[in-house]
Design a protein around this motif. Sequence first.
Motif, PDB file in Angstrom:
ATOM      1  N   LEU A 193      -4.086   2.784 -15.213  1.00  0.00           N
ATOM      2  CA  LEU A 193      -5.057   3.200 -14.205  1.00  0.00           C
ATOM      3  C   LEU A 193      -5.251   2.132 -13.130  1.00  0.00           C
ATOM      4  CD1 LEU A 193      -7.733   5.024 -16.375  1.00  0.00           C
ATOM      5  CD2 LEU A 193      -6.255   6.034 -14.637  1.00  0.00           C
ATOM      6  N   LYS A 194      -5.126   0.878 -13.484  1.00  0.00           N
ATOM      7  CA  LYS A 194      -5.281  -0.182 -12.496  1.00  0.00           C
ATOM      8  C   LYS A 194      -4.090  -0.264 -11.559  1.00  0.00           C
ATOM      9  CE  LYS A 194      -6.975  -4.134 -13.230  1.00  0.00           C
ATOM     10  NZ  LYS A 194      -7.198  -5.523 -13.729  1.00  0.00           N
ATOM     11  N   ASN A 195      -2.912   0.048 -12.049  1.00  0.00           N
ATOM     12  CA  ASN A 195      -1.690  -0.018 -11.253  1.00  0.00           C
ATOM     13  C   ASN A 195      -1.037   1.364 -11.245  1.00  0.00           C
ATOM     14  OD1 ASN A 195      -1.348  -3.176 -10.947  1.00  0.00           O
ATOM     15  ND2 ASN A 195      -1.933  -2.786 -13.065  1.00  0.00           N
ATOM     16  N   HIS A 196      -1.722   2.302 -10.616  1.00  0.00           N
ATOM     17  CA  HIS A 196      -1.421   3.719 -10.799  1.00  0.00           C
ATOM     18  C   HIS A 196      -0.458   4.312  -9.792  1.00  0.00           C
ATOM     19  CE1 HIS A 196      -5.118   3.342  -8.267  1.00  0.00           C
ATOM     20  NE2 HIS A 196      -4.383   4.093  -7.484  1.00  0.00           N
ATOM     21  N   GLY A 197      -0.086   3.574  -8.738  1.00  0.00           N
ATOM     22  CA  GLY A 197       0.756   4.147  -7.706  1.00  0.00           C
ATOM     23  C   GLY A 197       2.196   3.714  -7.793  1.00  0.00           C
ATOM     24  N   GLN A 198       3.113   4.553  -7.243  1.00  0.00           N
ATOM     25  CA  GLN A 198       4.507   4.141  -7.143  1.00  0.00           C
ATOM     26  C   GLN A 198       4.627   2.955  -6.197  1.00  0.00           C
ATOM     27  OE1 GLN A 198       7.146   7.405  -6.111  1.00  0.00           O
ATOM     28  NE2 GLN A 198       7.887   7.392  -8.217  1.00  0.00           N
ATOM     29  N   SER A 199       3.894   3.011  -5.114  1.00  0.00           N
ATOM     30  CA  SER A 199       3.869   1.900  -4.177  1.00  0.00           C
ATOM     31  C   SER A 199       2.961   0.801  -4.714  1.00  0.00           C
ATOM     32  CB  SER A 199       3.360   2.356  -2.809  1.00  0.00           C
ATOM     33  OG  SER A 199       3.080   1.254  -1.974  1.00  0.00           O
ATOM     34  N   LYS A 200       3.428  -0.441  -4.625  1.00  0.00           N
ATOM     35  CA  LYS A 200       2.624  -1.535  -5.162  1.00  0.00           C
ATOM     36  C   LYS A 200       1.376  -1.776  -4.321  1.00  0.00           C
ATOM     37  CE  LYS A 200       5.091  -5.266  -2.754  1.00  0.00           C
ATOM     38  NZ  LYS A 200       5.865  -6.516  -2.950  1.00  0.00           N
ATOM     39  N   THR A 201       1.305  -1.191  -3.126  1.00  0.00           N
ATOM     40  CA  THR A 201       0.121  -1.358  -2.279  1.00  0.00           C
ATOM     41  C   THR A 201      -0.832  -0.173  -2.365  1.00  0.00           C
ATOM     42  OG1 THR A 201       1.280  -0.408  -0.369  1.00  0.00           O
ATOM     43  CG2 THR A 201       1.398  -2.801  -0.659  1.00  0.00           C
ATOM     44  N   CYS A 202      -0.557   0.768  -3.266  1.00  0.00           N
ATOM     45  CA  CYS A 202      -1.422   1.943  -3.377  1.00  0.00           C
ATOM     46  C   CYS A 202      -2.859   1.524  -3.681  1.00  0.00           C
ATOM     47  CB  CYS A 202      -0.904   2.875  -4.473  1.00  0.00           C
ATOM     48  SG  CYS A 202      -1.863   4.392  -4.698  1.00  0.00           S
ATOM     49  N   CYS A 203      -3.785   1.931  -2.837  1.00  0.00           N
ATOM     50  CA  CYS A 203      -5.217   1.670  -2.981  1.00  0.00           C
ATOM     51  C   CYS A 203      -5.590   0.201  -2.797  1.00  0.00           C
ATOM     52  CB  CYS A 203      -5.756   2.188  -4.320  1.00  0.00           C
ATOM     53  SG  CYS A 203      -5.825   3.986  -4.421  1.00  0.00           S
ATOM     54  N   GLU A 204      -4.653  -0.643  -2.341  1.00  0.00           N
ATOM     55  CA  GLU A 204      -5.021  -2.003  -1.992  1.00  0.00           C
ATOM     56  C   GLU A 204      -5.671  -2.004  -0.609  1.00  0.00           C
ATOM     57  OE1 GLU A 204      -1.792  -4.707  -2.356  1.00  0.00           O
ATOM     58  OE2 GLU A 204      -1.738  -4.596  -4.544  1.00  0.00           O
ATOM     59  N   ILE A 205      -6.250  -3.127  -0.255  1.00  0.00           N
ATOM     60  CA  ILE A 205      -6.978  -3.206   1.009  1.00  0.00           C
ATOM     61  C   ILE A 205      -6.096  -2.804   2.183  1.00  0.00           C
ATOM     62  CG2 ILE A 205      -8.103  -4.803   2.611  1.00  0.00           C
ATOM     63  CD1 ILE A 205      -9.151  -6.327   0.217  1.00  0.00           C
ATOM     64  N   ASP A 206      -4.843  -3.261   2.156  1.00  0.00           N
ATOM     65  CA  ASP A 206      -3.939  -2.964   3.263  1.00  0.00           C
ATOM     66  C   ASP A 206      -2.990  -1.810   2.954  1.00  0.00           C
ATOM     67  OD1 ASP A 206      -5.001  -5.054   4.792  1.00  0.00           O
ATOM     68  OD2 ASP A 206      -3.697  -6.516   3.798  1.00  0.00           O
ATOM     69  N   GLY A 207      -3.255  -1.078   1.905  1.00  0.00           N
ATOM     70  CA  GLY A 207      -2.392   0.029   1.530  1.00  0.00           C
ATOM     71  C   GLY A 207      -3.049   1.380   1.760  1.00  0.00           C
ATOM     72  N   VAL A 208      -2.324   2.416   1.388  1.00  0.00           N
ATOM     73  CA  VAL A 208      -2.818   3.783   1.524  1.00  0.00           C
ATOM     74  C   VAL A 208      -3.616   4.159   0.287  1.00  0.00           C
ATOM     75  CG1 VAL A 208      -2.168   6.200   1.769  1.00  0.00           C
ATOM     76  CG2 VAL A 208      -0.871   4.432   2.963  1.00  0.00           C
ATOM     77  N   LYS A 209      -4.767   4.750   0.486  1.00  0.00           N
ATOM     78  CA  LYS A 209      -5.618   5.142  -0.640  1.00  0.00           C
ATOM     79  C   LYS A 209      -5.194   6.503  -1.156  1.00  0.00           C
ATOM     80  CE  LYS A 209     -10.403   6.009  -2.035  1.00  0.00           C
ATOM     81  NZ  LYS A 209     -10.193   5.357  -3.335  1.00  0.00           N
ATOM     82  N   CYS A 210      -5.046   6.596  -2.479  1.00  0.00           N
ATOM     83  CA  CYS A 210      -4.753   7.879  -3.111  1.00  0.00           C
ATOM     84  C   CYS A 210      -6.031   8.415  -3.739  1.00  0.00           C
ATOM     85  CB  CYS A 210      -3.655   7.726  -4.166  1.00  0.00           C
ATOM     86  SG  CYS A 210      -4.213   7.010  -5.739  1.00  0.00           S
ATOM     87  N   CYS A 211      -5.949   9.602  -4.321  1.00  0.00           N
ATOM     88  CA  CYS A 211      -7.148  10.225  -4.904  1.00  0.00           C
ATOM     89  C   CYS A 211      -7.012  10.411  -6.415  1.00  0.00           C
ATOM     90  CB  CYS A 211      -7.425  11.575  -4.224  1.00  0.00           C
ATOM     91  SG  CYS A 211      -6.148  12.826  -4.490  1.00  0.00           S
ATOM     92  N   ARG A 212      -6.115   9.667  -7.045  1.00  0.00           N
ATOM     93  CA  ARG A 212      -5.914   9.858  -8.481  1.00  0.00           C
ATOM     94  C   ARG A 212      -7.199   9.618  -9.270  1.00  0.00           C
ATOM     95  NH1 ARG A 212      -0.962   7.371  -6.851  1.00  0.00           N
ATOM     96  NH2 ARG A 212       0.918   8.475  -7.536  1.00  0.00           N
ATOM     97  N   LYS A 213      -7.819   8.452  -9.066  1.00  0.00           N
ATOM     98  CA  LYS A 213      -9.017   8.133  -9.840  1.00  0.00           C
ATOM     99  C   LYS A 213     -10.163   9.081  -9.507  1.00  0.00           C
ATOM    100  CE  LYS A 213      -8.358   3.253 -10.932  1.00  0.00           C
ATOM    101  NZ  LYS A 213      -8.966   1.913 -10.912  1.00  0.00           N
TER     102      LYS A 213
END
Length: 505
Positions: free
Chosen positions: A370-390
Amino acid sequence: MAPPRGKATRRASETASGVSAPGVKGGATAEPSEPAAVPKAARPGARRCGPAGASGSGRKKPQVRARAARAEDQAEGPAAPTADAEPPAVPGHPLPRATARSRATARSARAGRPQSGPPEGPGPGPRAPAPHLGQREEAPGAWKPRAVLEKLRLKRQEISVAAAMVNTLVDHLLRRLNSRESEFKGVDLLRSGSYYERVKISAPNEFDVMFKLEVPRIQLEEYCNSSAHCFVKFKRNPKGSPLDQFLEGGILSASKMLSRFRKIINEEIKNIEDTDVIMQKKKRGSPAVTLLIRKPREISVDVILALECRSSWPASTQRGLPINNWLGGKVKSSLKRQPFYLVPKLAKEGSRFQEETWRLSFSHIEKAILKNHGQSKTCCEIDGVKCCRKECLKLMKYLLEQLKKKFGDQRGLDKFCSYHVKTAFFHVCTQNPHDSQWHYEDLELCFDNCVTYFLQCLKTERLENYFIPDVNLFSRDEINKLSKEFLSKQIEYQQNNGFPVFDEF
């Protein structure tokens, strides 16, 4: 593409025992214990099955990493209390964007089939194959998921107060268990559960605390082909070991060890000053020692003993953890090099429990996923794209929580718990591995498909444990068919009518 998150975050204040208030908004209560794994029917080659004792005692991805830039990790702090189905299908196409037109179309389609009131009882339902997120073209538009999520956010002050109270309790227990005369010397806090996963909802009034104890040189023997339960033996146990007293015919008795663990905790809580805490009645077969802090506010704390095993994962997990196409083979290999745990969740035989059995637990792996939930290593990081999984997982948990609150224990709804929802959610992520299928703007659509998948699990009576595929969490031995049909009808009504239960309590 959702705009990158630019909001600065702050690390939560750290406390001595490890519970800390989050520095970003989010839940902080504990996850209910996992449900008991259901033993499979006996088959050829079945291993030792002892008599039950009476109850009463695909794509490459960097390895899992610490994301310093992730806002939620910065805020986490150092510790917190915290058979018939086919295998996961090939990932579907990227999720279609839920535009204003598609939402309007969905509203129109659903408006033509609302129910005048909640269904009174179970009934037959379709048994079509569970769809992928990419196969859905419409999203419900009669409700506002972001408004619901905002309502689920916990106030930082409430979290801080609750965390401080639990910290005091955990500190005392750890000191006592690690005392010179204790059989549990060396026990430590295992940081897992929904507090760390940052998917906790509702009020901060429940916490899970897992105390791990490393037990080297043990061998496991599968119990009755249950896949999830086993007997524990020592390969070489030196004479005079404090664990000798828990052996029954060379087997480490879960019930005996839990009984002693419970007794020590009960003695220690009487020595805690300025805290009104009591121990609640033991639940048959439960691995948790449940404590209730009554003042200054009521908080329930489940303390669970876990044996840490630093050997290869059992053979029953070989086909589990299907994250190759989602998080990658390297991540899977890294996770499987971590230890696994055994908790004193007794195997059930009819109305009786097998006193010596332990159950496999992978809550720490769930946290890592859950903490590292995206294929992209920047998923949901400050400079990344936010997903809606959680967000989808939080809404799924809230849906079940509200329905249980609405109907109480009638029709066996008490048999369902958030672990069922989390397991189904992991399977949806496996079938829809791409970050493009979980854009935050498509929250309504993604949640709708998570609900649809969970409904299909209820109707087919099949929900595979994510780590032990042979274990069916929706087996009739665990939850009867009428209960599943009743919950299915209630969820269908909610889905067709814009989830009115979200506003009922």
